[in-house]
Design a protein around this motif. Structure first.
Motif, PDB file in Angstrom:
ATOM      1  N   TRP A 408     -23.546 -45.780 -86.769  1.00 27.57           N
ATOM      2  CA  TRP A 408     -22.832 -46.029 -88.019  1.00 27.57           C
ATOM      3  C   TRP A 408     -22.942 -47.466 -88.486  1.00 27.57           C
ATOM      4  O   TRP A 408     -22.892 -47.747 -89.677  1.00 27.57           O
ATOM      5  N   TRP A 409     -23.103 -48.403 -87.532  1.00 29.41           N
ATOM      6  CA  TRP A 409     -23.140 -49.821 -87.903  1.00 29.41           C
ATOM      7  C   TRP A 409     -24.513 -50.273 -88.392  1.00 29.41           C
ATOM      8  O   TRP A 409     -24.718 -51.446 -88.687  1.00 29.41           O
ATOM      9  N   ALA A 410     -25.492 -49.368 -88.473  1.00 29.35           N
ATOM     10  CA  ALA A 410     -26.851 -49.762 -88.888  1.00 29.35           C
ATOM     11  C   ALA A 410     -26.881 -50.192 -90.351  1.00 29.35           C
ATOM     12  O   ALA A 410     -27.629 -51.101 -90.725  1.00 29.35           O
ATOM     13  N   ALA A 411     -26.059 -49.542 -91.208  1.00 24.17           N
ATOM     14  CA  ALA A 411     -26.090 -49.857 -92.644  1.00 24.17           C
ATOM     15  C   ALA A 411     -25.638 -51.292 -92.927  1.00 24.17           C
ATOM     16  O   ALA A 411     -26.352 -52.045 -93.615  1.00 24.17           O
ATOM     17  N   PRO A 412     -24.470 -51.751 -92.426  1.00 23.83           N
ATOM     18  CA  PRO A 412     -24.106 -53.147 -92.705  1.00 23.83           C
ATOM     19  C   PRO A 412     -25.045 -54.158 -92.069  1.00 23.83           C
ATOM     20  O   PRO A 412     -25.312 -55.213 -92.657  1.00 23.83           O
ATOM     21  N   VAL A 413     -25.548 -53.853 -90.880  1.00 20.17           N
ATOM     22  CA  VAL A 413     -26.498 -54.780 -90.248  1.00 20.17           C
ATOM     23  C   VAL A 413     -27.774 -54.890 -91.078  1.00 20.17           C
ATOM     24  O   VAL A 413     -28.313 -55.990 -91.289  1.00 20.17           O
ATOM     25  N   ALA A 414     -28.277 -53.756 -91.575  1.00 18.29           N
ATOM     26  CA  ALA A 414     -29.483 -53.778 -92.401  1.00 18.29           C
ATOM     27  C   ALA A 414     -29.251 -54.568 -93.681  1.00 18.29           C
ATOM     28  O   ALA A 414     -30.132 -55.322 -94.127  1.00 18.29           O
ATOM     29  N   ALA A 415     -28.065 -54.423 -94.285  1.00 16.73           N
ATOM     30  CA  ALA A 415     -27.769 -55.164 -95.513  1.00 16.73           C
ATOM     31  C   ALA A 415     -27.721 -56.669 -95.250  1.00 16.73           C
ATOM     32  O   ALA A 415     -28.248 -57.472 -96.037  1.00 16.73           O
ATOM     33  N   VAL A 416     -27.093 -57.075 -94.131  1.00 15.67           N
ATOM     34  CA  VAL A 416     -27.006 -58.500 -93.807  1.00 15.67           C
ATOM     35  C   VAL A 416     -28.390 -59.093 -93.529  1.00 15.67           C
ATOM     36  O   VAL A 416     -28.732 -60.179 -94.004  1.00 15.67           O
ATOM     37  N   LEU A 417     -29.202 -58.377 -92.759  1.00 14.22           N
ATOM     38  CA  LEU A 417     -30.543 -58.867 -92.452  1.00 14.22           C
ATOM     39  C   LEU A 417     -31.394 -58.967 -93.719  1.00 14.22           C
ATOM     40  O   LEU A 417     -32.141 -59.940 -93.899  1.00 14.22           O
ATOM     41  N   ALA A 418     -31.290 -57.971 -94.597  1.00 14.15           N
ATOM     42  CA  ALA A 418     -32.070 -58.007 -95.829  1.00 14.15           C
ATOM     43  C   ALA A 418     -31.649 -59.163 -96.716  1.00 14.15           C
ATOM     44  O   ALA A 418     -32.481 -59.842 -97.335  1.00 14.15           O
ATOM     45  N   ALA A 419     -30.331 -59.421 -96.779  1.00 11.67           N
ATOM     46  CA  ALA A 419     -29.855 -60.549 -97.587  1.00 11.67           C
ATOM     47  C   ALA A 419     -30.292 -61.880 -96.995  1.00 11.67           C
ATOM     48  O   ALA A 419     -30.663 -62.811 -97.717  1.00 11.67           O
ATOM     49  N   ALA A 420     -30.262 -61.984 -95.650  1.00  7.83           N
ATOM     50  CA  ALA A 420     -30.665 -63.231 -94.998  1.00  7.83           C
ATOM     51  C   ALA A 420     -32.141 -63.525 -95.211  1.00  7.83           C
ATOM     52  O   ALA A 420     -32.538 -64.687 -95.375  1.00  7.83           O
ATOM     53  N   CYS A 421     -32.959 -62.485 -95.211  1.00 10.86           N
ATOM     54  CA  CYS A 421     -34.403 -62.687 -95.434  1.00 10.86           C
ATOM     55  C   CYS A 421     -34.734 -62.772 -96.920  1.00 10.86           C
ATOM     56  O   CYS A 421     -35.726 -63.404 -97.297  1.00 10.86           O
ATOM     57  N   GLY A 422     -33.922 -62.115 -97.761  1.00  9.32           N
ATOM     58  CA  GLY A 422     -34.254 -62.047 -99.177  1.00  9.32           C
ATOM     59  C   GLY A 422     -34.185 -63.379 -99.881  1.00  9.32           C
ATOM     60  O   GLY A 422     -35.038 -63.687-100.727  1.00  9.32           O
ATOM     61  N   ALA A 423     -33.188 -64.225 -99.549  1.00 12.90           N
ATOM     62  CA  ALA A 423     -33.031 -65.502-100.243  1.00 12.90           C
ATOM     63  C   ALA A 423     -34.217 -66.437-100.017  1.00 12.90           C
ATOM     64  O   ALA A 423     -34.812 -66.940-100.975  1.00 12.90           O
ATOM     65  N   PRO A 424     -34.631 -66.707 -98.763  1.00  9.98           N
ATOM     66  CA  PRO A 424     -35.794 -67.593 -98.583  1.00  9.98           C
ATOM     67  C   PRO A 424     -37.082 -67.016 -99.149  1.00  9.98           C
ATOM     68  O   PRO A 424     -37.933 -67.751 -99.669  1.00  9.98           O
ATOM     69  N   LEU A 425     -37.244 -65.684 -99.066  1.00 13.49           N
ATOM     70  CA  LEU A 425     -38.450 -65.086 -99.636  1.00 13.49           C
ATOM     71  C   LEU A 425     -38.456 -65.199-101.160  1.00 13.49           C
ATOM     72  O   LEU A 425     -39.514 -65.404-101.774  1.00 13.49           O
ATOM     73  N   ALA A 426     -37.274 -65.085-101.775  1.00 18.07           N
ATOM     74  CA  ALA A 426     -37.192 -65.231-103.227  1.00 18.07           C
ATOM     75  C   ALA A 426     -37.545 -66.649-103.654  1.00 18.07           C
ATOM     76  O   ALA A 426     -38.275 -66.850-104.639  1.00 18.07           O
TER      77      ALA A 426
END
Length: 530
Positions: A408-426
């Motif tokens: 069940w905790w995979a969804a929030p972890v995936a969102a946090v990881l995507a946000a952490a990687c998304g900013a520097p990639l942007a």
């Protein structure tokens, strides 16, 4: 019976000025065309031999079906041999083929842009080759829209390529022919970059998928094998971290070995030469040899692509933009088509080869001072990287969790990881945007996972297209597209300011978009031609 006539690159078919005899393909091409069945036959027979104690009626049916397919393929190729004829006249390249569905193709010789000579191992074993005639079309989606002479002798193929590019044997006037000028050769030190390409990961996936498909086709259960049970028991006995590390290292070793093998096969003997008759000649290949000649007057520029792993090591791949070669090939993962000039190589080598190929003192890519894009372009990328990407990752992980595949905790972890990687990639994607004029070239850069820099001759731009989405309109941005006959037919400047984009287009081709340069905002779409 159906008859289909195709006249490529010409509205009217002109009669040949000199009658030439029709020629047939070489009869040995029947064996060559059936040779693709040998590849699957080796692992099939090997699996049957190794697992003969597990073989059942299902495996025998597969083997019998394979033999039937081989016979049908051989009959089809015999019909193609009997019904195909071609000739090269003073004005046309003509090809007639087909029995029930007749196809007649014709290309005016003055429309020929390139000649691609290819010979796979079986072609070379029987002294044959295939010549593909390039006309600069971007709409060819199948072999029916191309003209390919597959199954002629190699000597005949070399002669035809010289004729198609306007180089006859008697053009030297009795003098000794001039030698080609070498521009580049393959360096084995470049092989260290091969594992950093998609070939490594694709090779692992191909091996795992191929073995799984083969076992499933033969109806074999790997769990019945004593060796497989022993490996599984050992992995189950060791700690989980050790098992994961061992499996990862094995898969990584398979991928690295596969990428090195693919590099050697594709680039062995690679060289780039400038021929005296005014053509660029590219040849490479160990088992499958490929030789491409492009008239220099058809060369429009180059494209330097740098996937993220290669960017970290200051390396990149170089492709040629020329009419007749089309865009980047996508036949196999990690490989490119005839337009690729060199494999992954250090940037200094890529820039030097760029200058030599374009016949310039220095590479326009290194000489250009790129203009940055406005801040709204950064905001657009931050929205995608920090909002849209985490939302999509959370939704995907949530769906998997609902199906029971993830906790069940995979969804929030995936969102946090995507946000952490998304900013520097942007931010990196925004910093990668740039455009400039450098002498006779316009230089455009974009991308983050694969950063591409294009140097295109300004006189090869045939028009401009400006497009705006709703969000771009609100931000005062547009995507400006330079239309050209080379590559994929377009070079895009993404998220440029409207006024700056119009001024850039006017400076690149004076007089083309002058009526729009004073407009405060750009139209949603505009296209014009000089």
């Amino acid at each position: 019976m159906s008859v289909r006539t195709s006249v490529l690159d010409a509205p009217d078919k002109q009669p040949p000025t000199a009658e030439q005899p029709w020629q047939r393909l070489h009869p040995r091409m029947i064996v060559v065309s059936v040779s693709w069945l040998v590849g699957p036959a080796v692992p099939l027979l090997g699996a049957i031999l190794v697992a003969r104690d597990l073989l059942n009626s299902h495996g025998l049916i597969v083997l019998g079906s394979y033999i039937v397919v081989a016979g049908v393929q051989a009959g089809h190729e015999w019909v193609r041999y009997r019904t195909t004829r071609f000739r090269i006249t003073d004005s046309q390249v003509e090809l007639h083929s087909g029995l029930l569905f007749r196809t007649d193709k014709s290309i005016p010789r003055d429309r020929v842009r390139s000649a691609d000579l290819t010979a796979n191992p079986v072609h070379r074993l029987f002294g044959l080759a295939a010549v593909k005639v390039g006309t600069g079309e971007h709409t060819a989606r199948s072999e029916d829209e191309e003209l390919v002479l597959d199954g002629i002798s190699r000597e005949q193929a070399v002669q035809f390529r010289a004729l198609l590019l306007g180089r006859g044997a008697g053009d030297t006037g009795g003098e000794a022919p001039a030698l080609p000028v070498p521009l580049a050769r393959m360096r084995w030190s470049w092989a260290r970059y091969a594992p950093l390409t998609v070939t490594t990961f694709a090779g692992v996936l191909a091996v795992v998928t191929g073995v799984s498909k083969l076992l499933d086709t033969l109806g074999l259960d790997v769990t019945d094998s004593g060796t497989a049970r022993g490996v599984w028991d050992w992995l189950s006995a060791v700690p989980l971290a050790v098992a994961v590390a061992v499996v990862t290292l094995v898969l990584l070793a398979v991928g690295v070995a596969g990428s090195l093998v693919a590099f050697t096969e594709a680039w062995y003997g690679h060289r780039i030469e400038r021929e005296p008759e005014g053509a660029l000649h590219i040849s490479r290949g160990l088992l499958t040899s490929r030789s491409v000649s492009v008239a220099e007057r058809r060369i429009c520029g180059v494209e330097l692509s740098r996937p993220l792993p290669l960017r970290l090591l200051a390396a990149g791949r170089l492709s040629l933009l020329a009419t007749g070669l089309g865009g980047r090939g996508t036949q196999f993962p990690g490989t490119l088509g005839p337009a690729q000039l060199i494999p992954a190589a250090p940037l200094n080598s890529a820039h030097q080869i760029t200058a030599d190929v374009l016949d310039e003192a220095a590479s326009p890519i290194t000489q250009a001072v790129l203009r940055g894009h406005p801040r709204p372009a950064l905001r657009r990328r931050l929205v995608r990287g920090c909002l849209l990407a985490p939302t999509g990752a959370a939704a995907l992980a949530g769906a998997c969790a609902a199906a029971g595949a993830l906790p069940w905790w995979a969804a929030p972890v995936a969102a946090v990881l995507a946000a952490a990687c998304g900013a520097p990639l942007a931010v990196d994607a925004y910093r990668g945007l740039g455009h400039a004029l450098c002498g006779d070239y316009l230089v455009v850069r974009h991308g983050t996972f694969v950063r591409r820099t294009v140097a295109l001759r300004r006189d090869r731009v045939v028009g401009w297209t400006g497009r705006q989405t709703y969000t771009q309109r609100r931000a005062g941005l547009c995507t400006l597209t330079a239309t050209t006959a080379a590559g994929k037919g377009a070079v895009r400047i993404r998220d440029v300011g409207v006024a700056d984009g119009l001024r850039f287009a006017e400076a690149a081709l004076p007089g083309l978009v002058a009526p729009f340069c004073g407009a405060p905002t750009g139209p949603s779409e505009h296209r014009d031609k000089p």
